[in-house]
Design an enzyme around this catalytic site. Structure first.
Site, short mmCIF file in Angstrom:
data_model
loop_
_atom_site.label_atom_id
_atom_site.label_comp_id
_atom_site.label_asym_id
_atom_site.label_seq_id
_atom_site.Cartn_x
_atom_site.Cartn_y
_atom_site.Cartn_z
N VAL A 94 0.79 -1.16 -0.05
CA VAL A 94 -0.07 0.11 -0.15
C VAL A 94 0.89 1.29 0.07
O VAL A 94 0.74 2.14 -0.61
CB VAL A 94 -0.81 -0.11 1.20
CG1 VAL A 94 -1.64 1.25 1.25
CG2 VAL A 94 -1.74 -1.34 1.27
N ASP A 124 -26.83 -0.30 -41.07
CA ASP A 124 -27.36 -1.51 -41.94
C ASP A 124 -27.71 -2.70 -41.02
O ASP A 124 -27.79 -2.82 -39.97
CB ASP A 124 -26.57 -1.82 -43.04
CG ASP A 124 -25.11 -2.38 -42.67
OD1 ASP A 124 -24.88 -3.11 -41.84
OD2 ASP A 124 -24.22 -2.08 -43.48
N LYS A 169 -29.24 -3.70 -46.24
CA LYS A 169 -29.48 -4.29 -47.39
C LYS A 169 -29.73 -5.67 -47.20
O LYS A 169 -29.35 -6.47 -46.30
CB LYS A 169 -27.97 -4.22 -48.18
CG LYS A 169 -27.60 -2.91 -48.59
CD LYS A 169 -26.23 -3.14 -49.39
CE LYS A 169 -25.06 -2.55 -48.55
NZ LYS A 169 -23.84 -2.78 -49.05
N GLY A 199 -19.47 -6.22 -38.53
CA GLY A 199 -18.12 -6.80 -38.29
C GLY A 199 -17.16 -5.52 -38.37
O GLY A 199 -17.33 -4.71 -37.74
N ASP A 200 -16.16 -5.71 -39.55
CA ASP A 200 -15.15 -4.70 -39.59
C ASP A 200 -15.62 -4.08 -40.96
O ASP A 200 -15.98 -4.90 -41.91
CB ASP A 200 -13.83 -5.61 -39.91
CG ASP A 200 -12.68 -4.57 -40.09
OD1 ASP A 200 -12.10 -3.97 -39.22
OD2 ASP A 200 -12.72 -4.25 -41.35
N ILE A 215 -13.64 -5.60 -44.18
CA ILE A 215 -13.63 -7.15 -44.29
C ILE A 215 -15.01 -7.25 -45.05
O ILE A 215 -15.90 -7.37 -44.14
CB ILE A 215 -13.29 -8.08 -43.42
CG1 ILE A 215 -11.77 -7.47 -42.65
CG2 ILE A 215 -13.38 -9.34 -43.56
CD1 ILE A 215 -11.31 -8.48 -41.60
N ALA A 249 -16.90 -11.08 -38.37
CA ALA A 249 -17.45 -12.31 -37.96
C ALA A 249 -16.55 -13.45 -37.63
O ALA A 249 -16.89 -14.43 -36.68
CB ALA A 249 -18.43 -12.42 -39.03
N MET A 307 -20.99 -14.92 -46.43
CA MET A 307 -22.06 -15.10 -47.32
C MET A 307 -21.98 -16.36 -48.27
O MET A 307 -22.26 -16.54 -49.24
CB MET A 307 -21.91 -13.91 -48.27
CG MET A 307 -21.98 -12.67 -47.55
SD MET A 307 -21.42 -11.13 -48.42
CE MET A 307 -19.59 -11.46 -48.21
C1 LIG Z 1 -21.63 -8.56 -46.08
S1 LIG Z 1 -20.70 -9.54 -44.97
C2 LIG Z 1 -20.16 -8.50 -43.92
C3 LIG Z 1 -19.10 -8.94 -43.07
C4 LIG Z 1 -18.55 -7.85 -41.99
N1 LIG Z 1 -17.99 -6.76 -42.60
C5 LIG Z 1 -17.39 -8.57 -41.05
O1 LIG Z 1 -16.55 -8.00 -40.94
O2 LIG Z 1 -17.77 -9.49 -40.40
C6 LIG Z 1 -22.01 -10.35 -44.22
C7 LIG Z 1 -21.53 -11.86 -44.10
O3 LIG Z 1 -20.72 -11.84 -42.75
C8 LIG Z 1 -21.03 -12.96 -42.03
N2 LIG Z 1 -21.96 -12.62 -40.85
C9 LIG Z 1 -21.90 -11.42 -40.21
N3 LIG Z 1 -22.20 -11.11 -38.97
C10 LIG Z 1 -22.43 -12.87 -38.65
C11 LIG Z 1 -22.91 -13.26 -37.52
N4 LIG Z 1 -23.36 -12.59 -36.50
N5 LIG Z 1 -23.11 -14.48 -37.70
C12 LIG Z 1 -22.75 -15.12 -38.56
N6 LIG Z 1 -22.24 -14.67 -39.92
C13 LIG Z 1 -22.17 -13.51 -39.68
C14 LIG Z 1 -22.34 -13.77 -42.83
O4 LIG Z 1 -21.68 -14.57 -43.59
C15 LIG Z 1 -22.81 -12.72 -43.55
O5 LIG Z 1 -23.52 -13.15 -44.85
#
Ligand SMILES: C[S@@+](CC[C@H](N)C(=O)[O-])C[C@H]1O[C@@H](n2cnc3c(N)ncnc32)[C@H](O)[C@@H]1O
Length: 463
Positions: A23, A255, A277, A309-310, A313, A339, A390
Site C-alpha cells: 500500500v 445496416d 441491404k 463486423g469490420d 472486411i 464475424a 455469405m
Molecule cells: C457483407 S458480409 C459483412 C462482413 C462484416 N463486414 C464482417 O467483418 O464481419 C456479411 C456476412 O458476414 C457473415 N456474418 C456477419 N455477421 C455474422 C454473424 N453474427 N453470424 C454469422 N455470420 C455473420 C455472414 O456470412 C454474412 O453473410
C-alpha cells in the site's frame, strides 16, 4: 462537499511515506509521478518498494518512525502513513498535527487532512475521482469507466491545444468567438488525429481553422464521416473508439447486421437512417449511400456509418472511403471485430492452433459478376482454416470445389448462425455432409461457414 479538490504542485518537494509495504508503495508511486522527492521511513521494504529503491525513485531510511528520525529529515510538505501498526499510524498523525504538516493515514479518513483520489492520468489532463473516503472501490470502478471513455492520447491533444492557446487568443480577441472556435474544433476530426499522435495532420486542421476565422470570423464546417465497425452482433463487442465517435455523431447510417442496441447508444437527438441491404432487395444502392454521406458531411454534419463486423472486411468500406476521398470529405475508419473472429470465439474454437492450422483464409462465398473465381485448388492444399462469408447459398459449390481438389471429406466444418448474439446456433458437421446439414438444419442468414481441422479444438474447450 467533504473535501476541496485541488491539484497541488509537489515537483521537487520533500514528501514522506511511512511504511514499506504494497500500500505504501502505491502511495509512493503517486508522489513519484507528481515529481516529489520521496523519502520512505520503514524498518524493511517489500518487493514493490524495493523496486522503487532500485530505480532510484525514493530515499530509504531503514528505521521505525520516531520523532528522532523526523528531526534528521528535511521537513516534508506532505506525509502518508501506510503501516499495519495502528500505534505507528497514530504517532505519525499526532506528529504531523503538532508540526502543521498535512497527513494522510491510509484507509482511515478520520486521520486524514487530505485524501488521495482515484486518478485517470492522461497528463496533462488529470481526472480525480473521490467518494470522500467512503468507498475507494466505488471510486476505482468510476475511474475504470472514465478510463474507457477517454482516449489514451488525450494528453498529446491537451499539449497541442496549450501550444496554440495564445495564438488563438490573438486571432480571436472576443471570448464568445473563441469559445465557439474551440467548441467546433474539439468536436471534429482534429481530436482523433491529435489523440492518435498524428500531430502534423491535427496541426494543419488547427492552422486552417485559425486562418479561416481570421478571414471570415467563422470556422469551416467540420462535417466528417466515421466508418465504424460495429462487430458481429453482441453489442459489447463494439470498440471504445467506435462508441465515442458514434456518440458525437449527428446522423447515424446503419445496416441490417448492426445490433439495434448499438444504434440505441447514439445521442438521442441524432438522426438515424436505415440503409440496410437484404439479398436482392437493396434498400439504398451502394453509390447512393456514399453520396448521402458526402451530402450530409458537406452540410457540416458528423456522420457515423455503422457497419456489421469490420468495415474493411467484405464490408465495402473502402468503396465508401474512395467516394469520400474523391469529394474531399474527412473520414476515420474504426476497425471492428469481424464475424470470423467473433463467431469462432463464441462458438468455442480458435481460428489458428499450433497443432492444427497456421493460417486463416477469409473468403467470400458470393462473388460479384466478373470477379475472379475462388481458387479451391489453392485453398484445398493450403492448410488454412477457411472462413466463408455469405457462403450458405453457395455451400454446395464450395463443398464440391474443395472435395474435387483433394480436401478430405472428413475435414470438420462448422456453420454458425447469428454468431455472438443471444440466438447463436452452432452446427458441427464434416465437409462431406456440409450441404445436407445446411439444408436439414434450415440455416438462416447471417451465417458463417468454417472448414478446417481447428474446429476439433472445440471438443477440448466446450464442455
Ligand atoms: C457483407 S458480409 C459483412 C462482413 C462484416 N463486414 C464482417 O467483418 O464481419 C456479411 C456476412 O458476414 C457473415 N456474418 C456477419 N455477421 C455474422 C454473424 N453474427 N453470424 C454469422 N455470420 C455473420 C455472414 O456470412 C454474412 O453473410
Amino acid at each position: 462537499m467533504d473535501y476541496l479538490p485541488i491539484f497541488v504542485d509537489i515537483k521537487n518537494q520533500p514528501c514522506l511515506i511511512v511504511g514499506g509495504g504494497a500500500v505504501a508503495a502505491r502511495k509512493a508511486d503517486l508522489f513519484i509521478k507528481a515529481g516529489a522527492k520521496v523519502t520512505v521511513v520503514a524498518p524493511e521494504l517489500k518487493t514493490e518498494m524495493k523496486h522503487h529503491l532500485a530505480e532510484g525513485l525514493i530515499t530509504w531510511h531503514p528505521a521505525e518512525f520516531s520523532t528522532a528520525v523526523m528531526e534528521r529529515l528535511t521537513t516534508p510538505k506532505y506525509v502518508i502513513s501506510a503501516t499495519d501498526d495502528q500505534a505507528v499510524n497514530q504517532a505519525v498523525y499526532h506528529y504531523c498535527q503538532a508540526h502543521h504538516i498535512p497527513v494522510n493515514v491510509a484507509d482511515q479518513t478520520e486521520y486524514c487532512d487530505f485524501i488521495l483520489p482515484a486518478i485517470v492520468d492522461r497528463s496533462p489532463v488529470t481526472i480525480a475521482v473521490s467518494t470522500g473516503g467512503r468507498s475507494p472501490i466505488l471510486a476505482r470502478l468510476m475511474k475504470a469507466r472514465l478510463e474507457s471513455l477517454i482516449p489514451a492520447g488525450f494528453g498529446s491533444l491537451a499539449g497541442l491545444l496549450g501550444r496554440y492557446r495564445q495564438q488563438v487568443k490573438k486571432s480571436l480577441p472576443s471570448p464568445g468567438a473563441r469559445k465557439a472556435f474551440w467548441e467546433t474544433l474539439l468536436q471534429s476530426a482534429f481530436v482523433d488525429k491529435a489523440a492518435q499522435g498524428r500531430s502534423e495532420e491535427a496541426e494543419s486542421i488547427l492552422k486552417a481553422q485559425i486562418k479561416q476565422v481570421e478571414i471570415s470570423g467563422q470556422p469551416l464546417p467540420t462535417g466528417e464521416v466515421y466508418l465504424i465497425g460495429a462487430g458481429p452482433g453482441d453489442p459489447d463487442l463494439m470498440t471504445f473508439k467506435g462508441l465515442r465517435l458514434l456518440q458525437q455523431a449527428d446522423v447515424i447510417l446503419y445496416d441490417r447486421l448492426v445490433a439495434p442496441e448499438i444504434v440505441e447508444m447514439a445521442r438521442r437527438e441524432a438522426e438515424r437512417i436505415y440503409v440496410g441491404k437484404k439479398d436482392k432487395a437493396h434498400l439504398l444502392p451502394q453509390g447512393d449511400i456514399s453520396l448521402l454521406m458526402v451530402k450530409l458531411a458537406k452540410e457540416g454534419k458528423r456522420v457515423a456509418r455503422l457497419k456489421g463486423g469490420d468495415p474493411y472486411i467484405f464490408g465495402r468500406g473502402a468503396e465508401e472511403a474512395e467516394v469520400l476521398v474523391a469529394n474531399k470529405v474527412p473520414f476515420e475508419v474504426v476497425p471492428g471485430i469481424t464475424a470470423a473472429a467473433g463467431c469462432s470465439a463464441y462458438a468455442g474454437f480458435p481460428l489458428t492452433h499450433r497443432e492444427f492450422s497456421q493460417s486463416v483464409a477469409l473468403i467470400t462465398g458470393h462473388q460479384q459478376e466478373g470477379a475472379n473465381e475462388v481458387d479451391y485448388g489453392r485453398l484445398a492444399q493450403s492448410g488454412d482454416t477457411m472462413v466463408f462469408y455469405m457462403g450458405v447459398k453457395n455451400a454446395p459449390k464450395i463443398q464440391q470445389g474443395l472435395l474435387a481438389h483433394g480436401l478430405s471429406a472428413e475435414t470438420p466444418a462448422a456453420i454458425i448462425e447469428k454468431g455472438t448474439t443471444a440466438n447463436q446456433r452452432v452446427v458441427i458437421t464434416s465437409l462431406a455432409e456440409l450441404s445436407e446439414t445446411i439444408a436439414s438444419s434450415h440455416i438462416k442468414p447471417p451465417a458463417l461457414l468454417v472448414v478446417g481441422e481447428v474446429i476439433n479444438v472445440r471438443e477440448r474447450l466446450v464442455k
